[in-house]
Design a protein around this motif. Sequence first.
Motif, short mmCIF file in Angstrom:
data_model
loop_
_atom_site.label_atom_id
_atom_site.label_comp_id
_atom_site.label_asym_id
_atom_site.label_seq_id
_atom_site.Cartn_x
_atom_site.Cartn_y
_atom_site.Cartn_z
N ASP A 161 0.82 -1.21 0.00
CA ASP A 161 0.00 0.00 0.00
C ASP A 161 0.86 1.26 0.00
O ASP A 161 0.41 2.32 -0.46
N ALA A 162 2.06 1.16 0.56
CA ALA A 162 2.95 2.32 0.64
C ALA A 162 4.39 1.85 0.48
O ALA A 162 4.71 0.69 0.72
N ALA A 163 5.23 2.74 0.05
CA ALA A 163 6.67 2.47 -0.04
C ALA A 163 7.40 3.60 0.65
O ALA A 163 7.10 4.78 0.44
N LEU A 164 8.36 3.25 1.47
CA LEU A 164 9.13 4.23 2.23
C LEU A 164 10.61 4.08 1.89
O LEU A 164 11.15 2.96 1.89
N LEU A 165 11.25 5.18 1.60
CA LEU A 165 12.68 5.21 1.34
C LEU A 165 13.36 5.78 2.58
O LEU A 165 13.27 6.98 2.84
N PRO A 166 14.03 4.95 3.37
CA PRO A 166 14.57 5.41 4.65
C PRO A 166 15.78 6.32 4.48
O PRO A 166 16.42 6.35 3.42
N THR A 167 16.10 7.04 5.54
CA THR A 167 17.37 7.75 5.64
C THR A 167 18.19 7.10 6.74
O THR A 167 17.66 6.42 7.63
N CYS B 262 12.87 9.72 3.53
CA CYS B 262 12.94 10.87 2.64
C CYS B 262 11.96 10.79 1.48
O CYS B 262 11.79 11.76 0.73
N LEU B 263 11.30 9.65 1.33
CA LEU B 263 10.32 9.49 0.25
C LEU B 263 9.23 8.55 0.73
O LEU B 263 9.51 7.51 1.33
N ALA B 264 7.99 8.93 0.44
CA ALA B 264 6.83 8.09 0.76
C ALA B 264 5.94 8.03 -0.48
O ALA B 264 5.50 9.07 -0.97
N VAL C 141 11.26 8.06 13.35
CA VAL C 141 10.16 8.44 12.46
C VAL C 141 9.77 7.28 11.55
O VAL C 141 8.58 6.96 11.39
N LEU C 142 10.75 6.63 10.95
CA LEU C 142 10.45 5.52 10.04
C LEU C 142 9.74 4.39 10.80
O LEU C 142 8.71 3.88 10.34
N PRO D 243 18.20 2.48 2.09
CA PRO D 243 18.25 3.87 2.58
C PRO D 243 19.14 4.78 1.74
O PRO D 243 20.05 4.34 1.04
N LEU D 244 18.86 6.07 1.85
CA LEU D 244 19.72 7.13 1.33
C LEU D 244 20.12 8.04 2.50
O LEU D 244 19.76 7.77 3.64
N HIS D 245 20.84 9.11 2.19
CA HIS D 245 21.31 10.03 3.22
C HIS D 245 20.67 11.39 3.03
O HIS D 245 20.74 11.95 1.93
N ASP D 246 20.06 11.94 4.09
CA ASP D 246 19.64 13.33 4.02
C ASP D 246 20.70 14.19 4.69
O ASP D 246 21.58 13.70 5.40
#
Length: 439
Positions: A128-134, A140-142, A162-163, A182-185
């Motif tokens: 239902d959702a996809a989350l790109l973690p930091t 950083c993306l939903a 938060v994640l 994950p990526l880096h913010d």
Amino acid sequence: MGEAVILFTRVPVPGRTKTRLSPCYSGEECAALHTAFLRDEAAQCVRSGRDVFVYFTPAEEEPRLREILGEALPFRPQIGADLGGKMLRAVTEVLADGYGACALLGADIPELRAEDIDRAFAALQDADAALLPTADGGYCLAAMKRPLPAMFQNQTYGTGSVLENTAAALCAAGFSAAVLNPLHDMDTPEDLRALRNRLQRDTRFSGTETARCLDAHPKISVIIPVYNEEKKISRLLSELKKLRECEILFVDGGSTDCTEALLAGERVLHAPRGRAAQMNRGANAAGGDVLFFLHADSVLPEHPAEELLAVLEHTRWGCFGVRFSPTDWLMDICARQSNRRARKQGVVFGDQGIFIRRELFEKIGGFPDLPLMEDYQFSLNLAGEPVGMTVHPIVTSARRFQGGVLHKLRVMAQMRRLRKRYRCGTDIREIAAQYRDIR
């Protein structure tokens, strides 16, 4: 039905954006970095082939944002009582425009690629959702196919959970969430230092706005060990005006006079007494890409930051030439010898103002934990690494050479002998005791 991307951002206004990067970066530099992040992310969003909407705040700064991103993208102000409400409203509005799915992303992810956006939408086939973690525990993306209030309501942002909390809220509401790699913010000076190192290794980012901005704004941290320097503080603070764009850190070794009181309003750290311990403490706390170790009795040339950065265009560490004050023919010879030794042998002493790129400093383990000759051993540890020298010298106190010519010659000779004894393995504590005697 198509897919859309929402770029969710604050307008890069100096003093009001990326404030966690201060005091290492000025308000103007924070805004310049945020601008670079925005341009790179917008380019990747467009490259993904999806429609892009820019949701921004504050509304009155829209002209500034249009100047940054151009007129091709649609701009919409963020509306809502809190961050979660603003994000939910943006998603709801875009999906109401007829899109089958949308992805909302933050504006401080300079390593985001179009392929990351592709993966988020692909994950919606099974979730239902996809989350790109930091890396700091946020995301950083939903991406989602319909508005999911559970994702945004009753959330506390800016924390390391938060994640986890968002995924738990979705699960409790009966929705599935795919969590991607994950990526880096970019929130702190440490984030930027790590980013610089990654960008140097990854040629995909060599031409990006972020890479160019980081190259144009190398950050210098000036680290000054102090101990009972109350007589020098006023003149030192005046000298440091020449480095006003740099991060300044004083590291006090337990002063018993008014040194710390005179540094009120400055950034003062504490460490056990000893230049090595104090300088390493400052380096660990510094946020800069370049570390500049300065003695409290030094007088700088007119444009020290520009001079040392010019040297670092060709080498990874260097020093200023040195000149003594007060001077005479003998001290002039001593200065010439010191400068020649630095150029020819790569042996630099602390009163020459050592500067070095952080990655090299960390690679060799910083200054060795010695009560004396930490600068000498530091130079030996950098053997084979070319050393550069500025055009104009630092002026340093000749206080260790007080007295007549014979006394000065005696001190110089004894210092050479102490260095030789150190190279031959004499206990450094014995050498330190003798050094105190000759001073």
